[in-house]
Design an enzyme around this catalytic site. Structure first.
Site, PDB file in Angstrom:
ATOM      1  N   TYR A  37      -4.800   0.238  -8.751  1.00  0.00           N
ATOM      2  CA  TYR A  37      -5.934   0.583  -8.058  1.00  0.00           C
ATOM      3  C   TYR A  37      -7.329   0.694  -8.788  1.00  0.00           C
ATOM      4  O   TYR A  37      -7.559   2.102  -8.784  1.00  0.00           O
ATOM      5  CB  TYR A  37      -5.507   1.734  -6.953  1.00  0.00           C
ATOM      6  CG  TYR A  37      -4.573   1.549  -6.192  1.00  0.00           C
ATOM      7  CD1 TYR A  37      -4.775   0.976  -4.912  1.00  0.00           C
ATOM      8  CD2 TYR A  37      -3.239   1.863  -6.357  1.00  0.00           C
ATOM      9  CE1 TYR A  37      -4.001   0.348  -4.150  1.00  0.00           C
ATOM     10  CE2 TYR A  37      -2.307   1.241  -5.558  1.00  0.00           C
ATOM     11  CZ  TYR A  37      -2.660   0.756  -4.467  1.00  0.00           C
ATOM     12  OH  TYR A  37      -1.511   0.327  -3.360  1.00  0.00           O
ATOM     13  N   GLU A  78       4.179  -7.327   0.882  1.00  0.00           N
ATOM     14  CA  GLU A  78       4.205  -6.036   0.759  1.00  0.00           C
ATOM     15  C   GLU A  78       3.396  -5.239   1.736  1.00  0.00           C
ATOM     16  O   GLU A  78       2.363  -5.404   2.092  1.00  0.00           O
ATOM     17  CB  GLU A  78       3.791  -5.448  -0.591  1.00  0.00           C
ATOM     18  CG  GLU A  78       4.075  -3.993  -0.994  1.00  0.00           C
ATOM     19  CD  GLU A  78       3.869  -3.742  -2.678  1.00  0.00           C
ATOM     20  OE1 GLU A  78       4.349  -2.781  -3.257  1.00  0.00           O
ATOM     21  OE2 GLU A  78       3.113  -4.767  -3.176  1.00  0.00           O
TER      22      GLU A  78
END
Length: 507
Positions: A244, A484
């Site tokens: 991230y 996902e």
């Protein structure tokens, strides 16, 4: 004979009248002129219920007695102990067992915005949505308990990804990472402030004490974000990248955080901050991506309401900025810059593309609401775009996600007859504690991960990354880009589904 004729006529007349009554059920403050036709191709109410239920499958910590996703159990009960802080709770972001603060805060902001705009339509699901938000904010309050410090991650992502194990069996290091005055992280701090401020509006009536706690913390956290400027991707690069990493910088989050604090506090200080800093923070940038990293388009839509509905003249420009975002999505206009798959799905990137579909759909429905309230339209290079057109575009994207696509597949797990069976998610793919009480070791799970067997535990409501640019979807567990699920894919869809379920008379 006359009686039977008149009775039949009466019956048919009555059915026509009932048809019209049902087509437009009376809802105060929700004008009829922007309702969709009565017959919906999808059960948006069922999809709404499932989209919120999904968050229970992502919970970390001590699960409550009313936990509905029953194959999950308690996990991460000592989180934070490495730093002598209580960081138990919160959400796993996706199919792994790490708690990443940046996407978790964005998820919480978007769940809150969904409820702020469309919670009045949610009926029985409103309480479930509030609980999903509170699971996030309770954790964010823990993560921000110390001034000028935010705990932004629990778990070592590289070591976690080297294992395929259930969260309940987790034995990888639960390392704790923080930002502070020496290692700043303005994007995470400002997003956390946005989440706390947005959630304070959700609980303002139902739990005013909690609401005040949230808004006070939001103010403090935003001060920290603004005072100690810097990107957490620099300070914590080895731990947060490439997972991230913040690619858009922290300017968008500062504008977004200020916008939410303005909305939550009505303190003129934040409006002044936006006026003085808006341009520097990229308000006018032609960046039309909205997701966990980039908040530009969301901030534009949020601030446009202040001009459109609240008539704050100093924010006039945000209507133009918001229009630019809308025009970028409309094919055939001079400002169009968006790619679509042959089947009609908005396509931004190959990894977790569905997050852009859900966030864009939400922004379109929200902007359509603001435009309707202010009797305004969008002008795209001479082409007039109505709120109805925006709603039609959003509905088409949601319908594609729910099964109106070349593969006739729903990309929401557990919705419709055909949906992804092999999602990239550890807890869903491995046998549950109830079925297999014994520990499954770190690498033992990879035999399951690499197999073709469907996941034994249905992560109801999970929306996966979605098809590729050619509308193809292999349904392979190893393909995390497409298979996902993630909390920030679901959170904007909650609001969009509430609107659609209501507009088709399903709520």
């Amino acid at each position: 004979m006359t009686f039977s004729l008149s009775f039949t006529t009466l019956l048919s007349l009555l059915s026509v009248i009932l048809l019209h009554v049902n087509a437009f059920p009376v809802h105060f403050n929700h004008p009829i002129h922007h309702r969709h036709p009565r017959f919906a191709a999808h059960n948006y109410r069922d999809a709404l219920t499932k989209s919120i239920l999904f968050f229970e499958g992502q919970r970390s910590g001590k699960l409550p007695p009313n936990q509905r996703m029953s194959w999950r159990r308690d996990s991460g009960l000592s989180d934070g102990s490495a730093m002598h802080v209580d960081l138990v709770g919160g959400y796993y972001d996706a199919g792994d067992n790490v708690k990443f603060g940046f996407p978790m805060a964005f998820t919480t902001t978007m769940l809150s915005w969904s409820v702020i705009e469309f919670g009045g339509l949610m009926k029985g699901e409103l309480q479930n949505a509030r609980e999903a938000i509170r699971w996030g904010t309770d954790y964010l309050l823990k993560a921000t308990a110390h001034p000028n410090t935010i705990y932004v991650q629990v778990g070592d992502a590289k070591k976690d990804h080297a294992c395929w194990e259930r969260p309940e069996d987790m034995d990888t290091p639960r390392s704790v990472f923080k930002i502070d005055a020496n290692t700043p992280g303005s994007e995470v701090a400002a997003e956390t402030a946005a989440a706390l401020a947005a959630a304070s509006l959700v609980f303002r009536r139902s739990d005013p004490t909690y609401s005040k706690i949230l808004v006070r913390r939001a103010i403090r956290v935003f001060q920290f974000a603004d005072k100690y400027r810097g990107s957490y991707s620099n300070a914590l690069k080895p731990y947060v990248c490439p997972f991230y990493c913040s690619y858009s910088g922290y300017q968008d989050e500062l504008l977004w955080g200020a916008a939410w604090l303005h909305k939550a506090t009505k303190n003129p200080m934040y409006l002044n901050y936006i006026k003085v800093n808006g341009q520097i923070l990229g308000a006018a940038e032609f960046d039309n991506t909205f997701g966990w990293d980039n908040k530009h388009a969301g901030a534009r839509i949020l601030l446009s309401k202040e001009f459109l509905v609240q008539r704050v003249q100093s924010l006039h420009d945000y209507k133009g900025h918001a229009d630019n975002f809308v025009c970028s999505l409309i094919s055939g206009t001079s400002l169009s810059s968006t790619q679509y798959t042959p089947g009609g799905l908005l396509f931004k990137m190959s990894d977790s593309n569905m997050q852009y579909v859900t966030s864009t759909s939400f922004l379109l429905l929200t902007y359509a609401k603001y435009l309707t309230q202010s009797h305004m339209l969008v002008n795209c290079g001479g082409i007039t775009v109505t709120p109805r057109r925006l709603r039609t575009i959003a509905k088409k994207q949601v319908d594609y996600l729910l099964g109106d696509n070349p593969l006739k597949m729903s990309y929401m797990v557990g919705y419709g007859p055909r949906y992804p069976r092999r999602i990239h998610h550890r807890g869903s793919s491995l046998p549950s504690i109830a079925v297999h009480p014994g520990k499954i070791q770190c690498s033992a799970g990879f035999s399951v991960m690499n197999s073709q067997s469907p996941n034994p535990n249905i992560l109801v409501g999970a929306i996966v990354g979605g098809p590729d640019r050619h509308d193809r979807f292999p349904d392979q567990r190893s393909d995390y880009e497409q298979s996902e699920p993630a909390t920030y894919i679901n959170s904007p869809l909650v609001g969009a589904l509430a609107y659609l379920a209501h507009s088709f008379g399903q709520l």
